[in-house]
Structures are given as structure tokens and as C-alpha cells.
Design a protein around this motif. Sequence first.
Motif, PDB file in Angstrom:
ATOM      1  N   ALA A  18       1.082  -0.768  -0.153  1.00 22.50           N
ATOM      2  CA  ALA A  18      -0.040   0.220   0.253  1.00 22.50           C
ATOM      3  C   ALA A  18       0.432   0.837   0.264  1.00 22.50           C
ATOM      4  CB  ALA A  18      -0.940   0.143   1.102  1.00 22.50           C
ATOM      5  N   LYS A  19       1.710   1.304   0.232  1.00 24.67           N
ATOM      6  CA  LYS A  19       2.618   2.573   0.805  1.00 24.67           C
ATOM      7  C   LYS A  19       3.504   2.503  -0.732  1.00 24.67           C
ATOM      8  CE  LYS A  19       6.975  -0.311   3.034  1.00 24.67           C
ATOM      9  NZ  LYS A  19       7.169  -0.929   4.099  1.00 24.67           N
ATOM     10  N   VAL A  20       3.867   1.387  -1.258  1.00 20.72           N
ATOM     11  CA  VAL A  20       3.806   2.015  -3.223  1.00 20.72           C
ATOM     12  C   VAL A  20       2.723   2.640  -3.449  1.00 20.72           C
ATOM     13  CG1 VAL A  20       4.922   0.938  -4.727  1.00 20.72           C
ATOM     14  CG2 VAL A  20       5.239   0.235  -2.497  1.00 20.72           C
ATOM     15  N   ALA A  21       1.757   1.803  -3.058  1.00 20.04           N
ATOM     16  CA  ALA A  21       0.594   2.412  -4.375  1.00 20.04           C
ATOM     17  C   ALA A  21       0.083   3.596  -4.038  1.00 20.04           C
ATOM     18  CB  ALA A  21      -0.117   1.093  -4.070  1.00 20.04           C
ATOM     19  N   ASN A  22       0.166   4.214  -2.812  1.00  8.39           N
ATOM     20  CA  ASN A  22       0.133   5.760  -2.224  1.00  8.39           C
ATOM     21  C   ASN A  22       0.519   6.457  -2.589  1.00  8.39           C
ATOM     22  OD1 ASN A  22      -2.448   4.344  -1.957  1.00  8.39           O
ATOM     23  ND2 ASN A  22      -1.439   4.525   0.604  1.00  8.39           N
ATOM     24  N   ALA A  23       2.191   6.265  -3.001  1.00  2.00           N
ATOM     25  CA  ALA A  23       3.412   7.081  -2.831  1.00  2.00           C
ATOM     26  C   ALA A  23       2.513   8.064  -4.147  1.00  2.00           C
ATOM     27  CB  ALA A  23       4.211   6.635  -3.121  1.00  2.00           C
ATOM     28  N   PRO A  24       3.162   9.244  -3.691  1.00  5.46           N
ATOM     29  CA  PRO A  24       3.732   9.953  -2.365  1.00  5.46           C
ATOM     30  C   PRO A  24       3.115  10.654  -0.935  1.00  5.46           C
ATOM     31  CG  PRO A  24       3.866  11.633  -4.172  1.00  5.46           C
ATOM     32  CD  PRO A  24       2.752  10.391  -4.784  1.00  5.46           C
ATOM     33  N   GLY A  25       1.662  10.037  -1.070  1.00  5.59           N
ATOM     34  CA  GLY A  25       1.475  10.615  -0.198  1.00  5.59           C
ATOM     35  C   GLY A  25       1.083   9.495   0.750  1.00  5.59           C
ATOM     36  N   ASP A  26       1.907   8.416   1.283  1.00  6.82           N
ATOM     37  CA  ASP A  26       2.453   7.698   1.890  1.00  6.82           C
ATOM     38  C   ASP A  26       3.194   8.003   3.268  1.00  6.82           C
ATOM     39  OD1 ASP A  26       3.220   5.549   3.855  1.00  6.82           O
ATOM     40  OD2 ASP A  26       1.141   4.418   2.807  1.00  6.82           O
ATOM     41  N   HIS A  27       3.416   8.115   4.554  1.00 10.31           N
ATOM     42  CA  HIS A  27       4.289   8.889   4.834  1.00 10.31           C
ATOM     43  C   HIS A  27       5.493   8.167   5.438  1.00 10.31           C
ATOM     44  CE1 HIS A  27       2.041   6.731   7.852  1.00 10.31           C
ATOM     45  NE2 HIS A  27       3.298   6.456   9.212  1.00 10.31           N
ATOM     46  N   PRO A  80       6.902   0.324 -15.930  1.00 10.34           N
ATOM     47  CA  PRO A  80       6.496   2.078 -15.732  1.00 10.34           C
ATOM     48  C   PRO A  80       5.841   1.758 -14.781  1.00 10.34           C
ATOM     49  CG  PRO A  80       6.373   1.146 -18.417  1.00 10.34           C
ATOM     50  CD  PRO A  80       6.720  -0.209 -17.416  1.00 10.34           C
ATOM     51  N   GLY A  81       5.180   2.699 -13.681  1.00  8.73           N
ATOM     52  CA  GLY A  81       5.633   2.598 -12.647  1.00  8.73           C
ATOM     53  C   GLY A  81       3.303   2.488 -12.477  1.00  8.73           C
ATOM     54  N   ASP A  82       2.598   2.695 -13.648  1.00  6.82           N
ATOM     55  CA  ASP A  82       1.386   2.316 -14.338  1.00  6.82           C
ATOM     56  C   ASP A  82       1.244   1.069 -14.511  1.00  6.82           C
ATOM     57  OD1 ASP A  82       2.623   2.717 -16.575  1.00  6.82           O
ATOM     58  OD2 ASP A  82       0.692   4.087 -17.771  1.00  6.82           O
ATOM     59  N   TRP A  83       2.340  -0.002 -14.593  1.00  4.98           N
ATOM     60  CA  TRP A  83       2.179  -1.402 -15.053  1.00  4.98           C
ATOM     61  C   TRP A  83       2.884  -2.088 -13.383  1.00  4.98           C
ATOM     62  CZ3 TRP A  83       0.305  -3.880 -17.900  1.00  4.98           C
ATOM     63  CH2 TRP A  83      -0.025  -4.236 -18.850  1.00  4.98           C
ATOM     64  N   LEU A  84       3.110  -1.044 -12.532  1.00  2.00           N
ATOM     65  CA  LEU A  84       3.224  -1.834 -11.104  1.00  2.00           C
ATOM     66  C   LEU A  84       1.600  -0.977 -10.005  1.00  2.00           C
ATOM     67  CD1 LEU A  84       6.779   0.148  -9.845  1.00  2.00           C
ATOM     68  CD2 LEU A  84       6.529  -2.345 -10.921  1.00  2.00           C
ATOM     69  N   VAL A  85       1.391   0.080  -9.989  1.00  3.60           N
ATOM     70  CA  VAL A  85      -0.322   0.392 -10.159  1.00  3.60           C
ATOM     71  C   VAL A  85      -0.531   0.621 -10.506  1.00  3.60           C
ATOM     72  CG1 VAL A  85      -0.953   1.276  -8.053  1.00  3.60           C
ATOM     73  CG2 VAL A  85       0.703  -0.002  -7.340  1.00  3.60           C
ATOM     74  N   SER A  86      -1.897   0.808 -11.067  1.00  2.00           N
ATOM     75  CA  SER A  86      -2.997   1.110 -11.827  1.00  2.00           C
ATOM     76  C   SER A  86      -4.427   1.374 -11.101  1.00  2.00           C
ATOM     77  CB  SER A  86      -3.136   0.782 -13.059  1.00  2.00           C
ATOM     78  OG  SER A  86      -3.902   1.517 -13.966  1.00  2.00           O
ATOM     79  N   VAL A  91       7.300   6.389   2.933  1.00  2.00           N
ATOM     80  CA  VAL A  91       8.515   6.642   1.809  1.00  2.00           C
ATOM     81  C   VAL A  91       8.683   7.386   1.228  1.00  2.00           C
ATOM     82  CG1 VAL A  91       7.577   3.775   0.597  1.00  2.00           C
ATOM     83  CG2 VAL A  91       6.314   6.028   0.014  1.00  2.00           C
ATOM     84  N   ASP A  92       9.946   7.978   0.953  1.00  5.12           N
ATOM     85  CA  ASP A  92      10.141   9.403   1.049  1.00  5.12           C
ATOM     86  C   ASP A  92       9.917   9.696  -0.146  1.00  5.12           C
ATOM     87  OD1 ASP A  92      11.182   9.891   3.902  1.00  5.12           O
ATOM     88  OD2 ASP A  92      13.222   9.302   3.163  1.00  5.12           O
ATOM     89  N   ALA A  93       9.621   8.884  -1.240  1.00  8.26           N
ATOM     90  CA  ALA A  93       9.416   8.806  -3.314  1.00  8.26           C
ATOM     91  C   ALA A  93       8.488   9.334  -3.161  1.00  8.26           C
ATOM     92  CB  ALA A  93       9.915   7.683  -3.789  1.00  8.26           C
ATOM     93  N   ASP A  94       8.691  10.316  -4.232  1.00 10.40           N
ATOM     94  CA  ASP A  94       7.816  11.548  -5.066  1.00 10.40           C
ATOM     95  C   ASP A  94       6.892  10.169  -6.204  1.00 10.40           C
ATOM     96  OD1 ASP A  94       9.281  11.017  -6.418  1.00 10.40           O
ATOM     97  OD2 ASP A  94       9.207  13.465  -6.947  1.00 10.40           O
ATOM     98  N   THR A  95       7.118   9.379  -6.595  1.00  8.00           N
ATOM     99  CA  THR A  95       6.934   8.308  -7.305  1.00  8.00           C
ATOM    100  C   THR A  95       6.293   6.756  -7.020  1.00  8.00           C
ATOM    101  OG1 THR A  95       9.085   7.609  -8.701  1.00  8.00           O
ATOM    102  CG2 THR A  95       7.546   9.718  -9.525  1.00  8.00           C
ATOM    103  N   VAL A  96       5.172   6.272  -7.639  1.00 13.14           N
ATOM    104  CA  VAL A  96       5.214   5.079  -6.816  1.00 13.14           C
ATOM    105  C   VAL A  96       6.843   3.687  -7.548  1.00 13.14           C
ATOM    106  CG1 VAL A  96       4.322   2.970  -8.273  1.00 13.14           C
ATOM    107  CG2 VAL A  96       3.209   4.662  -7.680  1.00 13.14           C
ATOM    108  N   ARG A  97       7.414   4.363  -8.719  1.00 10.11           N
ATOM    109  CA  ARG A  97       8.866   3.471  -9.210  1.00 10.11           C
ATOM    110  C   ARG A  97       9.643   3.892  -7.970  1.00 10.11           C
ATOM    111  NH1 ARG A  97      11.885   3.394 -13.414  1.00 10.11           N
ATOM    112  NH2 ARG A  97      12.096   1.562 -14.076  1.00 10.11           N
ATOM    113  N   GLY A  98       9.647   4.806  -7.150  1.00 12.37           N
ATOM    114  CA  GLY A  98      10.469   5.567  -6.264  1.00 12.37           C
ATOM    115  C   GLY A  98      10.556   5.119  -5.223  1.00 12.37           C
ATOM    116  N   ALA A  99       9.359   4.793  -4.639  1.00 12.90           N
ATOM    117  CA  ALA A  99       8.730   3.807  -3.284  1.00 12.90           C
ATOM    118  C   ALA A  99       8.832   2.586  -3.074  1.00 12.90           C
ATOM    119  CB  ALA A  99       7.469   3.931  -3.050  1.00 12.90           C
ATOM    120  N   ARG A 100       8.659   1.730  -5.205  1.00 10.11           N
ATOM    121  CA  ARG A 100       9.709   0.580  -5.271  1.00 10.11           C
ATOM    122  C   ARG A 100      10.585   0.427  -4.707  1.00 10.11           C
ATOM    123  NH1 ARG A 100       9.862  -2.747  -9.870  1.00 10.11           N
ATOM    124  NH2 ARG A 100      11.160  -1.281 -10.481  1.00 10.11           N
TER     125      ARG A 100
END
Length: 373
Positions: free
Chosen positions: A240-249, A302-308, A251-260
Motif C-alpha cells: 500500500a505504501k508503494v501504491a499510495n506514493a507520494p502520499g504515504d508517510h 513503468p509505474g502504471d504497470w506496478l500500480v494502476s 516512503v520518501d519517494a515522490d513516485t511509485v517507481r521510487g517507492a518500489r
Amino acid sequence: MRGASAGTVEAALDAADPLPGTYGFAGELPDGRLVRDVLGRELCYVDPESGAWAHDPDGLPNAEPVPAGHVRELGTGATERAWRLPDPPADGERPVQRVRAALDRALAVDGEKPAVDGDGLAVDGDGLAVAFSGGVDSAVVASAVDAPLYVVGYGDCADVAAAEESAAAMGRGGDLRVVALSLDDVEAAVPEVARAIGRTNAMDVQIALPLYLVADAIAADGYDRVALGQGADELFGGYAKVANAPGDHRVDADTVRGARREVLRSLPDQLERDLRAVRAAGVEPVTPLVHDDVVRAALSLPGDWLVSGGTRKRALREAARDRLPDVVCEREKKAVQYGSLVAREVDRLARRAGFKRRLDDHVTKYVESRLES
């Protein structure tokens, strides 16, 4: 050397190739260096005082893990990084096909011959069982092997229901073996698991417990290896913390790929816990979904193939459709400690022992008390 030949590892060092086509490796090279693969998929420990090393920390008075992706000189103790996990740009060209081809290589079975990597790690064959919770990760593994499927859980837990439904949908209902836990089973396993993994914190113990308990049941039935779906959540965006990036506290990343990418940094630590828990039960873990080919394919998604939208692990689910019914590919599941209800029962044991929820980290305190007693 465990998991690969010395020749494969030496070639990977010479080429600075972090993903040379194995399921992970660790051990000693002929020149006296210790090495561990970039994701820590195998274990290696050293006692810095004596210079002794082992794949298991037991028996080493001052065991320290060789860090993932590092080489250590046994003579001098000098340690340096040999590999870093690749960080390729997002590649939107045929993502499902790339993941599917990687899974085929990692899980391939040629007739009746066991699928192996270049150095002989079997992912099929006699003596193998599958830890099966009914989700897409364990179902992908189960789809490639003719082996019994084991699910562990307490009472009317979600994991047992999911496993029964998925096994039936796959035409494998007759292969499923349900390991029904009692509170006594969980209570007896708490100190065993804490000792096995070398940790007492609540989260690690609660995650390791169902792995240990299912492995223990598999060993009792005479099997000596268990295939696991470990690594898929980290690689394919299952959290969930990856799917919710960058809104999840978390993770520091501002993208889904960065959170992954952040989550992947935790994989060596998680695999150490899981492998030690399973081996403590007397069986050898097999983790095909962290094969180098699968890792390479996942890293370029790509991020949209991790979480969509609301779908996590999108590429993995789509790639699995040629192996699994849609209902299994699309199934959402809780983490194993919650889906099996083991975490709930450990909390219950802690409160019954006098460690109330108002105490800070009451479950950890309970686990520590079990070791002291």
C-alpha cells in the motif's frame, strides 16, 4: 558456494553484472573471498574475531552478515561493494510479455526434468511442496509444479478460504492441505521462531511464524523443500505504501517507481528472516520469483504497470493470466501474518500473559519474556 557455481560468481564479478541469471548466491570463492548476491537471496555470516564463516549464524559466537552485494576478504576483513541493483529507465515496450517471459524462464519445466538455473537449483521435482495462500504470487509458483499445496491458518482465517477457492479454480483442490492451527501451536512456536530468526520485534516474529509453521507441517509430511512466492510484493508494487506514493508517510519517494525502489532495499533483511524461519523447521526454501530474470523485468516496469488505479502488481497479474484463472490473478490478499490470523493470536497471547495494549510495543515485550523464561 550456495546457489551458484564459483565460476558463475567470478564471471559476474569480472563483468560487474549484478544479475547473472541465478536465484541468488553466497559463500566462499576459491581465492578466499566471501560474497553475497545483490539482493541477499542467500545467507552468509562471518565471525570477525576468528575469521570463521558459515551460511547459518549458529555456532559463530560473533556472527555478522556479509552485506548483500558485497565481497569480504577473509584474511583482512576488508569489505567492499561489488554490485548495485540496476536502476533502468521505465520501459513501456511490451511489459507484460517481458514479465511473462521472465517467469517462464524462472519456472520452466521441460517435460519431466526439473527446471534449474545454470548451476542446478531445482524448482520442481521430488521432495517439493508449495506454501500456498491463494494469492497470485504463490499461485504462479504452484502453476509450474506438480506438488502438494500447503496453507496454514487459525480458525476461519482469510488465507485458508482464499487458498481453497484458488486451488479449486486451478483444478488443484485435491492437492491442497490445510494446516489448522491452535492457540497452543502458535504459543509453542513463538520462542522457536524468535531464536531462529534472531529477532524479537513484533512484526518480524508475526511474519515469520506462519512461514515456520507451514514449513514445519511440510517437514512432518516428509518433504524437504518448500517453494515460496517471496519477493513479488517488493518487485512488482504489492505494498500500500508503494501504491499510495507520494502520499504515504512511510516512503520518501515522490513516485511509485521510487517507492518500489525504497521497498526493495528492505528485501535482503526480509529474506534473511524468512529463510532462517523456514530452515529452522527443517526444509530448504526455494524462491523462484526472485530469479535474476524476474528481477530484471520488474525493475524496468513503468509505474502504471506496478500500480494502476486500485490494482497493485498489475504487470504480474496480467503476465500470470496464461497460467491462472482470472479470479486468482485478480485476488487481493492480506499480508500472511494477518490473513492467517497469526498476528491476532500472538497479540491475544501477549494480553493473556499480562502485556496489555496500553504498554509500548506489548507484543515485543511478550516475545522477549518467552525467551527469558
